[in-house]
Design a protein around this motif. Structure first.
Motif, short mmCIF file in Angstrom:
data_model
loop_
_atom_site.label_atom_id
_atom_site.label_comp_id
_atom_site.label_asym_id
_atom_site.label_seq_id
_atom_site.Cartn_x
_atom_site.Cartn_y
_atom_site.Cartn_z
N THR A 1 5.62 12.82 -24.76
CA THR A 1 6.70 12.02 -24.85
C THR A 1 6.69 10.60 -24.10
O THR A 1 6.44 10.75 -22.88
N GLY A 2 7.26 9.80 -24.54
CA GLY A 2 7.23 8.32 -23.84
C GLY A 2 8.69 8.37 -22.99
O GLY A 2 9.48 9.34 -23.28
N TYR A 3 8.66 7.63 -22.09
CA TYR A 3 9.69 7.34 -21.24
C TYR A 3 9.93 6.00 -20.81
O TYR A 3 8.96 5.19 -20.58
N THR A 4 11.21 5.45 -20.52
CA THR A 4 11.50 4.47 -19.55
C THR A 4 12.40 5.11 -18.33
O THR A 4 13.00 6.15 -18.53
N LEU A 5 11.95 4.64 -17.03
CA LEU A 5 12.42 5.27 -15.91
C LEU A 5 13.21 4.15 -15.22
O LEU A 5 12.54 3.32 -14.84
N ASP A 6 14.50 4.12 -15.01
CA ASP A 6 15.15 2.72 -14.75
C ASP A 6 16.03 3.72 -13.44
O ASP A 6 17.18 4.01 -13.56
N GLY A 7 15.39 3.57 -12.29
CA GLY A 7 16.06 4.00 -11.09
C GLY A 7 16.19 5.58 -11.24
O GLY A 7 15.26 6.10 -11.34
N THR A 8 17.33 6.10 -11.28
CA THR A 8 17.53 7.60 -11.49
C THR A 8 17.96 8.02 -13.07
O THR A 8 18.44 9.04 -13.15
N THR A 9 17.54 6.93 -13.83
CA THR A 9 17.89 7.27 -15.39
C THR A 9 16.53 7.34 -16.26
O THR A 9 15.81 6.21 -16.25
N LEU A 10 16.02 8.57 -16.53
CA LEU A 10 15.04 8.62 -17.42
C LEU A 10 15.45 8.91 -18.97
O LEU A 10 16.17 9.82 -19.09
N THR A 11 14.75 8.07 -19.71
CA THR A 11 15.21 7.96 -21.11
C THR A 11 13.94 8.33 -21.86
O THR A 11 12.96 7.67 -21.80
N ASN A 12 14.13 9.45 -22.65
CA ASN A 12 12.95 9.83 -23.53
C ASN A 12 12.67 9.02 -24.58
O ASN A 12 13.77 8.35 -25.01
N ILE A 13 11.47 8.70 -24.90
CA ILE A 13 11.26 7.76 -26.34
C ILE A 13 10.23 8.70 -27.18
O ILE A 13 9.20 9.07 -26.93
N GLY B 1 0.65 -1.22 -0.03
CA GLY B 1 0.10 -0.03 -0.01
C GLY B 1 1.01 1.21 -0.07
O GLY B 1 0.26 2.31 -0.16
N THR B 2 2.19 0.95 -0.06
CA THR B 2 2.99 2.58 -0.03
C THR B 2 2.88 3.02 -1.51
O THR B 2 3.34 2.31 -2.57
N VAL B 3 2.56 4.20 -1.62
CA VAL B 3 2.40 4.91 -2.77
C VAL B 3 3.76 5.99 -3.04
O VAL B 3 4.02 6.78 -1.98
N THR B 4 4.34 5.86 -4.02
CA THR B 4 5.32 6.99 -4.58
C THR B 4 4.93 7.51 -5.79
O THR B 4 4.64 7.02 -6.78
N ILE B 5 5.06 8.87 -5.65
CA ILE B 5 4.84 9.85 -6.53
C ILE B 5 6.01 9.93 -7.65
O ILE B 5 7.03 10.19 -7.08
N ASN C 1 15.73 14.11 -13.43
CA ASN C 1 16.84 15.02 -13.86
C ASN C 1 16.45 16.53 -13.35
O ASN C 1 17.34 17.41 -13.33
N THR C 2 15.04 16.74 -13.09
CA THR C 2 14.72 17.91 -12.64
C THR C 2 13.74 17.93 -11.19
O THR C 2 13.61 18.90 -10.73
N SER C 3 13.71 16.59 -10.74
CA SER C 3 12.81 16.59 -9.48
C SER C 3 11.63 16.66 -9.47
O SER C 3 10.82 16.59 -8.37
N ALA C 4 11.06 17.11 -10.57
CA ALA C 4 9.50 17.44 -10.70
C ALA C 4 8.72 16.31 -10.99
O ALA C 4 9.15 15.49 -11.59
#
Length: 298
Positions: free
Chosen positions: A128-140, A88-92, A97-100
């Motif tokens: 824009t699509g993305y993959t988020l791998d830990g602290t790496t966001l890759t735009n698609i 039940g733990t929710v992460t936003i 890259n921006t913390s936004a």
């Protein structure tokens, strides 16, 4: 085709994601509010809220749900993408890259924890699509597309989704930055687009094409053979296919003017080893029948 019983407390149930253990997610309407849910393998619904309206979109094999939640405005520009664990733990979700916060739709994750979705980079809708791998966001971004919606990622990093190229909506598969786009050849004349919503680790895609009225028509696409298989549900005009697991189970949301329902569809064929076992069984059965006929002849 197997009916998925709806949440008995809800006036509306939409199943959109399924994992390998048969746990599901989606959204329900209870007392006029849209809630996300987890449905366990035994059929028990657990609802949750992240904001005014909450939409579960995908569920991984650790039973973590990914989706998005909107405030009272209902706009993507102020929504939040989230991950909700089995406890039940929710992460936003945020752009590392921006913390936004990411504003758009989080759709799911693979077995390595790589999250996939889309987000707003300008304007008021996700582009824009993305993959988020830990602290790496890759735009698609599909070449020449005005909008790219990444919707699923295999364990090897292959991404599937849909994009707008000019007025046409097309499905796509991205293998290491090399994009192939697809349109369902079985779509009726005047159809307005092809949508890929999920892909499993065997290259099977769940999605739909849109007819000229905006109604959805579900399909399963085999990326290994380039074959589209249409999925129809008797008695319904609009059929959406959002989720698929590694067993080939496709979750469908079917609706018409006065009712809706959810189903599991599976058109899987036996694996080669299974065919060998079946053939061995057939030969054994044939031998047994020959012996029985010989005994009767005596």
């Amino acid at each position: 085709m197997t009916l998925i019983p709806s949440d008995p407390l809800a006036s509306s149930t939409s199943v959109l994601g399924i994992n390998n253990a048969g746990w599901m997610t989606g959204s329900v309407v209870v007392g006029g509010q849209t809630l996300g849910f987890v449905r366990d393998a035994g059929g028990t619904y657990t609802t949750f809220s992240v904001n005014t309206s909450t939409f579960g979109r995908g569920i991984d094999n650790s039973n973590t749900v990914y989706g998005y939640a909107t405030d009272i405005s209902g706009n993507f520009s102020t929504d939040n993408e989230f991950a909700r664990t089995s406890t039940g733990t929710v992460t936003i979700l945020a752009n590392p890259n921006t913390s936004a916060p990411l504003h758009g739709i989080a759709e799911g994750a693979n077995n390595h924890g790589v999250i996939v979705g889309d987000y707003i980079t300008s304007g008021v809708v996700p582009t824009t699509g993305y993959t988020l791998d830990g602290t790496t966001l890759t735009n698609i971004n599909v070449p020449l597309a005005s909008r790219t919606a990444a919707r699923a990622v295999e364990d090897d990093g292959t991404v599937a989704g849909w994009a707008f190229i000019g007025p046409a909506q097309v499905g796509f598969i991205d293998v290491g930055g090399s994009f192939t786009t697809y349109s369902d050849p079985n779509a009726a004349p005047g159809s307005t687009g092809t949508i890929f919503e999920n892909i499993n680790n065997h290259g099977l895609v769940a999605g739909m094409w849109l007819d000229s009225t905006g109604a959805d028509h579900a399909f399963e696409f085999n990326a290994n053979t380039n074959v589209f298989t249409e999925i129809n549900v008797a008695g319904f005009d609009d059929v959406e296919a959002f989720g698929i697991n590694d067993h080939g189970d496709v979750v469908l949301h079917a609706s018409n003017a006065d009712r809706s329902a959810n189903y599991i569809f599976n058109a899987a064929v036996p694996e080669p080893a299974t065919w060998a076992m079946m053939l061995t069984g057939f030969f054994g059965l044939g031998s047994m029948l020959r012996r029985r006929r010989a005994a009767l002849a005596v």
